[in-house]
Design a protein around this motif. Sequence first.
Motif, PDB file in Angstrom:
ATOM      1  N   ILE A  96       0.874  -1.181   0.000  1.00 19.20           N
ATOM      2  CA  ILE A  96       0.000   0.000   0.000  1.00 19.20           C
ATOM      3  C   ILE A  96       0.910   1.230   0.000  1.00 19.20           C
TER       4      ILE A  96
ATOM      5  N   CYS B  25       1.502   5.363   0.363  1.00 15.95           N
ATOM      6  CA  CYS B  25       0.949   6.570   0.996  1.00 15.95           C
ATOM      7  C   CYS B  25       2.009   7.651   0.974  1.00 15.95           C
TER       8      CYS B  25
ATOM      9  N   GLY C  29     -10.385   6.662   9.125  1.00 17.62           N
ATOM     10  CA  GLY C  29      -9.317   6.393   8.168  1.00 17.62           C
ATOM     11  C   GLY C  29      -9.791   5.405   7.108  1.00 17.62           C
TER      12      GLY C  29
ATOM     13  N   LYS D 168      -9.596   1.609   5.963  1.00 13.15           N
ATOM     14  CA  LYS D 168      -9.288   0.306   6.551  1.00 13.15           C
ATOM     15  C   LYS D 168      -9.186  -0.755   5.451  1.00 13.15           C
TER      16      LYS D 168
ATOM     17  N   GLU E 260       2.462  -5.899  13.001  1.00 13.52           N
ATOM     18  CA  GLU E 260       1.423  -5.235  12.172  1.00 13.52           C
ATOM     19  C   GLU E 260       1.213  -5.907  10.814  1.00 13.52           C
TER      20      GLU E 260
ATOM     21  N   THR F 177      -5.642  -3.377   8.493  1.00 17.47           N
ATOM     22  CA  THR F 177      -4.802  -2.235   8.826  1.00 17.47           C
ATOM     23  C   THR F 177      -5.549  -0.973   8.428  1.00 17.47           C
ATOM     24  N   THR F 178      -5.395   0.064   9.213  1.00 13.58           N
ATOM     25  CA  THR F 178      -6.111   1.310   8.924  1.00 13.58           C
ATOM     26  C   THR F 178      -5.123   2.446   8.723  1.00 13.58           C
ATOM     27  N   TYR F 179      -5.251   3.119   7.584  1.00  9.05           N
ATOM     28  CA  TYR F 179      -4.446   4.305   7.312  1.00  9.05           C
ATOM     29  C   TYR F 179      -5.251   5.534   7.728  1.00  9.05           C
TER      30      TYR F 179
ATOM     31  N   GLU G 234      -5.509  11.859   5.977  1.00  6.68           N
ATOM     32  CA  GLU G 234      -4.792  13.104   6.240  1.00  6.68           C
ATOM     33  C   GLU G 234      -4.805  13.967   4.989  1.00  6.68           C
TER      34      GLU G 234
ATOM     35  N   ASN H  14      -2.652  13.882   1.535  1.00  4.33           N
ATOM     36  CA  ASN H  14      -2.043  12.569   1.282  1.00  4.33           C
ATOM     37  C   ASN H  14      -2.775  11.821   0.176  1.00  4.33           C
TER      38      ASN H  14
ATOM     39  N   ILE I  93      -3.289   7.887  -1.134  1.00  3.23           N
ATOM     40  CA  ILE I  93      -3.123   6.469  -0.799  1.00  3.23           C
ATOM     41  C   ILE I  93      -3.443   5.658  -2.047  1.00  3.23           C
TER      42      ILE I  93
ATOM     43  N   HIS J 131     -11.506  -2.698   0.983  1.00  2.00           N
ATOM     44  CA  HIS J 131     -11.303  -1.623   1.959  1.00  2.00           C
ATOM     45  C   HIS J 131     -12.640  -0.999   2.332  1.00  2.00           C
TER      46      HIS J 131
END
Length: 205
Positions: free
Chosen positions: A11, A13, A137, A139, A160, A166-168, A171, A174, A176, A184
Amino acid sequence: MPLKAWFPTFIYCDKLQPKGLAKFNDELAAECAQLRDYDEAGRKWSEKNYPGGYTSYASMHELHHFSSTFGGLEKKLTKHVRAYAKALDMDLRGREIHMTDCWVNIMPPTAAHSLHLHPLSFISGTYYVRTPKGCSGLKFEDPRLSKFMAAPPKLADAHEANRAYTTYAAEAGNVILFESWLRHEVAANRVDDERISISFNYAWR
Ligand SMILES: [Fe+2]
């Protein structure tokens, strides 16, 4: 450890650009608001399919062809998509990549976007325009989840990379990127302000 990781899921970012993000995001936010005012069909579609929020996904999903601001965003995003495809060792020599879809998502309090993937594209992503403090965020789910047959649960403090989700954090500024098959979701926005993002798909030929 005699261990090596294979078939990883990457992923991406990164900041869209080093400078001038606040001004660019102000322009984008203003256009997103205008679009919602103008796009009656999209508002109607969202009422049914995007409760509490607005998305132009089903009505105006080629914004990069209709607005110079979104066209500018496309150019900036394409650089990131190229870098990501390169890191994935995709062979794009003599081939072209292009943005196929680009749409707006405005999530007021309570709006959510349940688990999904992006068909008909190879790289997808989201750019964040407005992200009030504490908003949800992005996920991601382990793509092998449907293949796990008798695996025990993971430890609460699992590394992790070994977790099923996982969650970004969202922001503003940004971008992704992920491979389009990676499922997601965005949990319900619990902040009393609008979260604004722009999602997009890329194809190759
Ligand atoms: Fe998505």
